[in-house]
Design an enzyme around this catalytic site. Structure first.
Site, PDB file in Angstrom:
ATOM      1  N   HIS A 129     -50.464 -53.464  36.246  1.00 45.09           N
ATOM      2  CA  HIS A 129     -49.450 -52.773  35.435  1.00 45.09           C
ATOM      3  C   HIS A 129     -50.081 -51.624  34.656  1.00 45.09           C
ATOM      4  O   HIS A 129     -51.215 -51.710  34.178  1.00 45.09           O
ATOM      5  CB  HIS A 129     -48.697 -53.738  34.516  1.00 45.09           C
ATOM      6  N   ASP A 135     -48.711 -50.168  31.877  1.00 44.12           N
ATOM      7  CA  ASP A 135     -48.380 -50.120  30.450  1.00 44.12           C
ATOM      8  C   ASP A 135     -49.306 -50.986  29.618  1.00 44.12           C
ATOM      9  O   ASP A 135     -49.986 -51.889  30.120  1.00 44.12           O
ATOM     10  CB  ASP A 135     -46.926 -50.541  30.214  1.00 44.12           C
ATOM     11  N   ASP A 179     -56.639 -55.288  29.179  1.00 44.05           N
ATOM     12  CA  ASP A 179     -55.297 -55.619  29.658  1.00 44.05           C
ATOM     13  C   ASP A 179     -54.497 -54.352  29.936  1.00 44.05           C
ATOM     14  O   ASP A 179     -53.662 -53.966  29.148  1.00 44.05           O
ATOM     15  CB  ASP A 179     -54.578 -56.488  28.625  1.00 44.05           C
ATOM     16  N   GLU A 231     -44.486 -54.023  32.250  1.00 45.25           N
ATOM     17  CA  GLU A 231     -44.860 -55.436  32.355  1.00 45.25           C
ATOM     18  C   GLU A 231     -44.819 -56.125  31.007  1.00 45.25           C
ATOM     19  O   GLU A 231     -44.529 -57.322  30.911  1.00 45.25           O
ATOM     20  CB  GLU A 231     -46.264 -55.558  32.957  1.00 45.25           C
ATOM     21  N   GLU A 232     -45.112 -55.375  29.931  1.00 43.79           N
ATOM     22  CA  GLU A 232     -45.266 -55.977  28.613  1.00 43.79           C
ATOM     23  C   GLU A 232     -43.948 -56.187  27.870  1.00 43.79           C
ATOM     24  O   GLU A 232     -43.933 -56.390  26.663  1.00 43.79           O
ATOM     25  CB  GLU A 232     -46.191 -55.098  27.746  1.00 43.79           C
ATOM     26  N   GLU A 259     -54.796 -59.035  36.293  1.00 44.40           N
ATOM     27  CA  GLU A 259     -54.707 -59.373  34.866  1.00 44.40           C
ATOM     28  C   GLU A 259     -56.080 -59.782  34.333  1.00 44.40           C
ATOM     29  O   GLU A 259     -56.945 -60.216  35.110  1.00 44.40           O
ATOM     30  CB  GLU A 259     -53.729 -60.536  34.674  1.00 44.40           C
ATOM     31  N   HIS A 292     -54.188 -57.438  23.797  1.00 43.82           N
ATOM     32  CA  HIS A 292     -53.271 -57.206  22.674  1.00 43.82           C
ATOM     33  C   HIS A 292     -53.982 -57.200  21.318  1.00 43.82           C
ATOM     34  O   HIS A 292     -53.330 -57.360  20.280  1.00 43.82           O
ATOM     35  CB  HIS A 292     -52.130 -58.240  22.650  1.00 43.82           C
TER      36      HIS A 292
END
Length: 362
Positions: free
Chosen positions: A71, A73, A100, A132-133, A161, A336
């Site tokens: 992903h 984003d 991530d 995705e987030e 991931e 994150h």
């Protein structure tokens, strides 16, 4: 160990990607960057874009198709990261999304540049996607699948991931639930004239406090089912007995359990004591231990395998009938986080493991 030159190259690509901000809903610039890169390494007819999602390669091939999936984003930037630039320090790349999962994207891009896809024993495709987030129903994979239902022909997917360089199989499902307790307002000096909705929730909260995780073994891999209160809202003044109190519950459930079965679990737990509203639900992802390409990956690389105690789009691919696993060089603990970073040596190690698999997966 991987070569220093390869590690340096991958670190620089990761840094370049981190310098292109791509918080969810703002993936346009990084998708443009990847598309420009793709047109240098793929025939024009093998670069397919929907919104800010790109499918690279062809899906029609006599060889089984393996897709590397990443992903574009990130989560929104942490306030403390304001003014902090992406950089390399020692053996780490620092920048939002480094673990991530822009490190994983860098590995994907290097493999696309280096491997002779026409000589591999598998047909290799690449998927770079947006959103995705966010919510399950807003993923950039949805409009792509509407345009390209032939994605279901993929025989094995590898979601890049962050997994601490461990193969992680399956994934737990995730459900968000509003549980609403109702009472009757009154002056707080005369609470007997009302019914305190917060107090009514007390026994339920005590049950959650004492609730133990439930281990579910799937094909030899342990997953843990957990229900947690994550948000609470109630009351309208300090001197008023609250007539309403809401909890958000997050339920993580094991592979093999359907969303309907998970909803039944929540209803059984609440047992009629409050109103229940399901606000979001993402299915669990299947454990694909029987997939021959998964078995070949494990045999050729010697990588350890574990269960994925989180949600990823392995579940979405499972809904399409595509077997997929999680494997990436990023650190799960960095995802994150403020001042996010990724270690450099695992970038090269992931590249070499995947290259060995893709070259040997006959």
């Amino acid at each position: 160990m991987a070569s220093i030159d390869l590690a340096t190259r991958l670190a620089r690509t990761t840094l370049e990607l981190c310098r292109i901000p791509s918080p969810i809903t703002q993936e346009g610039p990084i998708a443009d960057h990847v598309e420009r890169w793709a047109l240098q390494h793929f025939p024009r007819e093998e670069v397919f874009r929907v919104g800010h999602t790109l499918l690279l390669g062809k899906l029609e091939d006599a060889r089984p198709t393996v897709a590397l999936i990443g992903h574009l984003d990130t989560v929104p930037a942490h306030p403390s990261d304001a003014g902090r630039e992406a950089r390399i320090e020692g053996e780490r790349v620092f920048g939002l999304g480094a673990s991530d999962m822009k490190g994983g994207l860098a590995v994907m891009m290097a493999l696309a540049e280096d491997l002779r896809r026409d000589t591999l024993p598998v047909n290799l495709a690449f998927l770079f996607y947006e959103r995705e987030e966010g919510a399950y129903a807003e993923s950039g994979l949805i409009p792509l699948y509407e345009k390209r239902p032939d994605l279901a022909k993929v025989r094995f997917g590898i979601a890049m991931e962050p997994t601490d360089s461990v193969v992680q199989v399956g994934c737990v499902g995730s459900m968000q639930v509003t549980v609403r307790f109702t009472g009757r307002s009154a002056h707080s000096a005369r609470p007997w004239q009302g019914e305190n909705a917060i107090h009514k929730a007390g026994p339920f909260l005590a049950e959650l406090l004492g609730r133990q995780r439930v281990e579910v073994n799937v094909a030899g891999f342990p997953f843990y089912e957990v229900i947690n209160a994550t948000l609470a809202k109630g009351g309208r003044a300090r001197n008023v007995i609250p007539e309403a109190f809401e909890l958000n519950l997050n339920y993580r459930f094991a592979p093999g359990k359907s969303i309907e079965q998970a909803k039944a679990d929540v209803h059984a737990l609440v047992a009629g004591r409050a109103e229940v509203e399901f606000t979001d639900a993402s299915p669990s992802g299947p454990v694909v231990a029987g997939n021959p390409l998964f078995q070949k990956l494990m045999a050729l690389t010697g990588l350890p395998a574990a269960s994925k105690q989180a949600w990823t789009d392995v579940a979405r691919f499972g809904e399409w009938g595509v077997d997929a696993i999680n494997f990436g060089p990023g650190e799960t603990a960095q995802a994150h986080q403020a001042n996010e970073s990724a270690p450099i040596p695992p970038l090269a190690d992931a590249y070499e493991k995947l290259a060995a698999f893709l070259k040997g997966a006959s």
